[in-house]
Design a protein around this motif. Structure first.
Motif, PDB file in Angstrom:
ATOM      1  N   THR A   1      87.553  65.551   5.095  1.00  0.00           N
ATOM      2  CA  THR A   1      86.253  66.009   4.604  1.00  0.00           C
ATOM      3  C   THR A   1      85.265  65.996   5.757  1.00  0.00           C
ATOM      4  O   THR A   1      85.118  64.986   6.450  1.00  0.00           O
ATOM      5  CB  THR A   1      85.752  65.101   3.466  1.00  0.00           C
ATOM      6  N   THR A   2      84.580  67.134   5.953  1.00  0.00           N
ATOM      7  CA  THR A   2      83.592  67.249   7.028  1.00  0.00           C
ATOM      8  C   THR A   2      82.335  66.474   6.652  1.00  0.00           C
ATOM      9  O   THR A   2      82.145  66.121   5.480  1.00  0.00           O
ATOM     10  CB  THR A   2      83.222  68.727   7.260  1.00  0.00           C
ATOM     11  N   PRO A   3      81.453  66.218   7.625  1.00  0.00           N
ATOM     12  CA  PRO A   3      80.189  65.539   7.301  1.00  0.00           C
ATOM     13  C   PRO A   3      79.349  66.313   6.271  1.00  0.00           C
ATOM     14  O   PRO A   3      78.538  65.735   5.577  1.00  0.00           O
ATOM     15  CB  PRO A   3      79.466  65.461   8.648  1.00  0.00           C
ATOM     16  N   GLN A   4      79.562  67.629   6.175  1.00  0.00           N
ATOM     17  CA  GLN A   4      78.834  68.439   5.201  1.00  0.00           C
ATOM     18  C   GLN A   4      79.476  68.391   3.814  1.00  0.00           C
ATOM     19  O   GLN A   4      78.969  68.980   2.872  1.00  0.00           O
ATOM     20  CB  GLN A   4      78.764  69.911   5.655  1.00  0.00           C
ATOM     21  N   GLY A   5      80.625  67.718   3.695  1.00  0.00           N
ATOM     22  CA  GLY A   5      81.283  67.573   2.401  1.00  0.00           C
ATOM     23  C   GLY A   5      82.327  68.627   2.097  1.00  0.00           C
ATOM     24  O   GLY A   5      82.812  68.718   0.977  1.00  0.00           O
ATOM     25  N   HIS A   6      82.699  69.455   3.085  1.00  0.00           N
ATOM     26  CA  HIS A   6      83.701  70.494   2.883  1.00  0.00           C
ATOM     27  C   HIS A   6      85.087  69.984   3.258  1.00  0.00           C
ATOM     28  O   HIS A   6      85.228  69.164   4.162  1.00  0.00           O
ATOM     29  CB  HIS A   6      83.380  71.732   3.727  1.00  0.00           C
ATOM     30  N   ARG A   7      86.111  70.510   2.567  1.00  0.00           N
ATOM     31  CA  ARG A   7      87.483  70.178   2.956  1.00  0.00           C
ATOM     32  C   ARG A   7      87.864  71.021   4.162  1.00  0.00           C
ATOM     33  O   ARG A   7      87.528  72.197   4.222  1.00  0.00           O
ATOM     34  CB  ARG A   7      88.451  70.466   1.804  1.00  0.00           C
ATOM     35  N   ALA A   8      88.567  70.445   5.100  1.00  0.00           N
ATOM     36  CA  ALA A   8      88.985  71.165   6.295  1.00  0.00           C
ATOM     37  C   ALA A   8      90.416  70.788   6.640  1.00  0.00           C
ATOM     38  O   ALA A   8      90.891  69.698   6.299  1.00  0.00           O
ATOM     39  CB  ALA A   8      88.054  70.848   7.455  1.00  0.00           C
ATOM     40  N   CYS A   9      91.081  71.703   7.339  1.00  0.00           N
ATOM     41  CA  CYS A   9      92.483  71.523   7.722  1.00  0.00           C
ATOM     42  C   CYS A   9      92.541  70.839   9.095  1.00  0.00           C
ATOM     43  O   CYS A   9      92.001  71.352  10.079  1.00  0.00           O
ATOM     44  CB  CYS A   9      93.168  72.885   7.759  1.00  0.00           C
ATOM     45  N   ARG A  10      93.186  69.700   9.150  1.00  0.00           N
ATOM     46  CA  ARG A  10      93.269  68.935  10.391  1.00  0.00           C
ATOM     47  C   ARG A  10      94.027  69.702  11.492  1.00  0.00           C
ATOM     48  O   ARG A  10      93.536  69.790  12.624  1.00  0.00           O
ATOM     49  CB  ARG A  10      93.918  67.578  10.126  1.00  0.00           C
ATOM     50  N   PRO A  11      95.216  70.313  11.222  1.00  0.00           N
ATOM     51  CA  PRO A  11      95.899  71.069  12.283  1.00  0.00           C
ATOM     52  C   PRO A  11      95.065  72.241  12.801  1.00  0.00           C
ATOM     53  O   PRO A  11      95.064  72.521  13.998  1.00  0.00           O
ATOM     54  CB  PRO A  11      97.182  71.574  11.605  1.00  0.00           C
ATOM     55  N   CYS A  12      94.332  72.926  11.923  1.00  0.00           N
ATOM     56  CA  CYS A  12      93.468  74.025  12.375  1.00  0.00           C
ATOM     57  C   CYS A  12      92.357  73.492  13.285  1.00  0.00           C
ATOM     58  O   CYS A  12      92.013  74.109  14.296  1.00  0.00           O
ATOM     59  CB  CYS A  12      92.859  74.759  11.182  1.00  0.00           C
ATOM     60  N   ARG A  13      91.782  72.358  12.926  1.00  0.00           N
ATOM     61  CA  ARG A  13      90.726  71.749  13.742  1.00  0.00           C
ATOM     62  C   ARG A  13      91.282  71.359  15.109  1.00  0.00           C
ATOM     63  O   ARG A  13      90.647  71.559  16.153  1.00  0.00           O
ATOM     64  CB  ARG A  13      90.164  70.512  13.017  1.00  0.00           C
ATOM     65  N   GLN A  14      92.513  70.792  15.133  1.00  0.00           N
ATOM     66  CA  GLN A  14      93.133  70.401  16.399  1.00  0.00           C
ATOM     67  C   GLN A  14      93.398  71.629  17.269  1.00  0.00           C
ATOM     68  O   GLN A  14      93.178  71.594  18.485  1.00  0.00           O
ATOM     69  CB  GLN A  14      94.420  69.622  16.133  1.00  0.00           C
ATOM     70  N   ASP A  15      93.845  72.718  16.641  1.00  0.00           N
ATOM     71  CA  ASP A  15      94.078  73.969  17.387  1.00  0.00           C
ATOM     72  C   ASP A  15      92.767  74.493  17.973  1.00  0.00           C
ATOM     73  O   ASP A  15      92.714  74.927  19.131  1.00  0.00           O
ATOM     74  CB  ASP A  15      94.703  75.030  16.490  1.00  0.00           C
ATOM     75  N   ALA A  16      91.697  74.462  17.177  1.00  0.00           N
ATOM     76  CA  ALA A  16      90.393  74.932  17.654  1.00  0.00           C
ATOM     77  C   ALA A  16      89.895  74.059  18.809  1.00  0.00           C
ATOM     78  O   ALA A  16      89.352  74.570  19.797  1.00  0.00           O
ATOM     79  CB  ALA A  16      89.381  74.934  16.510  1.00  0.00           C
ATOM     80  N   ASP A  17      90.076  72.745  18.702  1.00  0.00           N
ATOM     81  CA  ASP A  17      89.670  71.837  19.781  1.00  0.00           C
ATOM     82  C   ASP A  17      90.455  72.129  21.063  1.00  0.00           C
ATOM     83  O   ASP A  17      89.884  72.126  22.163  1.00  0.00           O
ATOM     84  CB  ASP A  17      89.871  70.380  19.371  1.00  0.00           C
ATOM     85  N   ALA A  18      91.758  72.385  20.926  1.00  0.00           N
ATOM     86  CA  ALA A  18      92.598  72.682  22.094  1.00  0.00           C
ATOM     87  C   ALA A  18      92.147  73.991  22.762  1.00  0.00           C
ATOM     88  O   ALA A  18      92.075  74.071  23.996  1.00  0.00           O
ATOM     89  CB  ALA A  18      94.068  72.766  21.683  1.00  0.00           C
ATOM     90  N   ARG A  19      91.819  75.007  21.967  1.00  0.00           N
ATOM     91  CA  ARG A  19      91.341  76.271  22.535  1.00  0.00           C
ATOM     92  C   ARG A  19      90.010  76.078  23.257  1.00  0.00           C
ATOM     93  O   ARG A  19      89.781  76.624  24.331  1.00  0.00           O
ATOM     94  CB  ARG A  19      91.186  77.324  21.429  1.00  0.00           C
ATOM     95  N   TYR A  20      89.131  75.262  22.676  1.00  0.00           N
ATOM     96  CA  TYR A  20      87.839  74.987  23.295  1.00  0.00           C
ATOM     97  C   TYR A  20      88.029  74.273  24.638  1.00  0.00           C
ATOM     98  O   TYR A  20      87.414  74.658  25.644  1.00  0.00           O
ATOM     99  CB  TYR A  20      86.983  74.122  22.348  1.00  0.00           C
ATOM    100  N   LYS A  21      88.901  73.252  24.673  1.00  0.00           N
ATOM    101  CA  LYS A  21      89.131  72.523  25.905  1.00  0.00           C
ATOM    102  C   LYS A  21      89.751  73.408  26.969  1.00  0.00           C
ATOM    103  O   LYS A  21      89.436  73.302  28.159  1.00  0.00           O
ATOM    104  CB  LYS A  21      90.023  71.316  25.638  1.00  0.00           C
ATOM    105  N   ALA A  22      90.620  74.342  26.568  1.00  0.00           N
ATOM    106  CA  ALA A  22      91.232  75.266  27.528  1.00  0.00           C
ATOM    107  C   ALA A  22      90.183  76.198  28.133  1.00  0.00           C
ATOM    108  O   ALA A  22      90.220  76.488  29.331  1.00  0.00           O
ATOM    109  CB  ALA A  22      92.336  76.069  26.835  1.00  0.00           C
ATOM    110  N   ARG A  23      89.242  76.650  27.305  1.00  0.00           N
ATOM    111  CA  ARG A  23      88.179  77.516  27.817  1.00  0.00           C
ATOM    112  C   ARG A  23      87.266  76.749  28.777  1.00  0.00           C
ATOM    113  O   ARG A  23      86.813  77.298  29.786  1.00  0.00           O
ATOM    114  CB  ARG A  23      87.333  78.053  26.659  1.00  0.00           C
TER     115      ARG A  23
END
Length: 165
Positions: free
Chosen positions: A140-162
């Motif tokens: 659960t995000t701080p805003q109260g939404h459900r989020a997918c942990r693997p998708c978040r990890q993928d997004a973080d990895a793409r951000y770090k690569a950039r």
């Protein structure tokens, strides 16, 4: 002077292409067209039977039309015009699943609970990228939404690569 004073009380939002005037020459507002005349002018008929609303759509994809000076849901206005009032405590469910459809034959009054149950997508067991929604994969995000942990990890990895590039 009296005629001029009377004319100043008439609203000035009339169509200037063909102004209506009263017997004293004052501009008059046009009479409002009925819903029965106005709705078909904003509809595109599809081969599937939908009456697709071509006027303004709100951010959720529902048609909106001003009626009696107030923006209202176009599908509710159409249903009220050709079928009758929506029963108290009911919502109109689009049986065709097309939110822009205003065909009264595609609308059914149902309770909020039924409408919500019908709207639940069958693929709720996975995220939009196909990851299973398990207790270990969802947070659960701080805003109260459900989020997918693997998708978040993928997004973080793409951000770090950039950032590294």
């Amino acid at each position: 002077m009296d005629v001029h004073r009377q004319c100043s009380q008439v609203p000035r939002y009339v169509d200037q292409a063909a102004p209506l005037r009263d017997d004293q020459g004052c501009l008059m507002p046009r009479p409002a067209a009925s819903l029965e005349d106005r709705i078909p002018g904003h509809v595109q008929y599809t081969p599937f039977g939908c009456w697709h609303w071509t006027g303004y759509l709100d951010r959720d994809g529902y048609g909106v039309m001003k009626y009696q000076g107030v923006p209202q849901a176009a599908h509710r206005l159409a249903y009220t015009q050709w079928v009758g009032p929506v029963p108290e405590g009911h919502q109109l469910d689009h049986l065709c699943r097309n939110r822009a459809c205003v065909n009264p034959e595609h609308l059914e009054p149902v309770t909020t609970q039924v409408n919500t149950a019908r709207g639940i997508k069958p693929n709720r067991g996975t995220c939009r990228n196909g990851h299973p929604r398990t207790a270990s994969n969802v947070y659960t995000t701080p805003q109260g939404h459900r989020a997918c942990r693997p998708c978040r990890q993928d997004a973080d990895a793409r951000y770090k690569a950039r950032q590294a590039a």
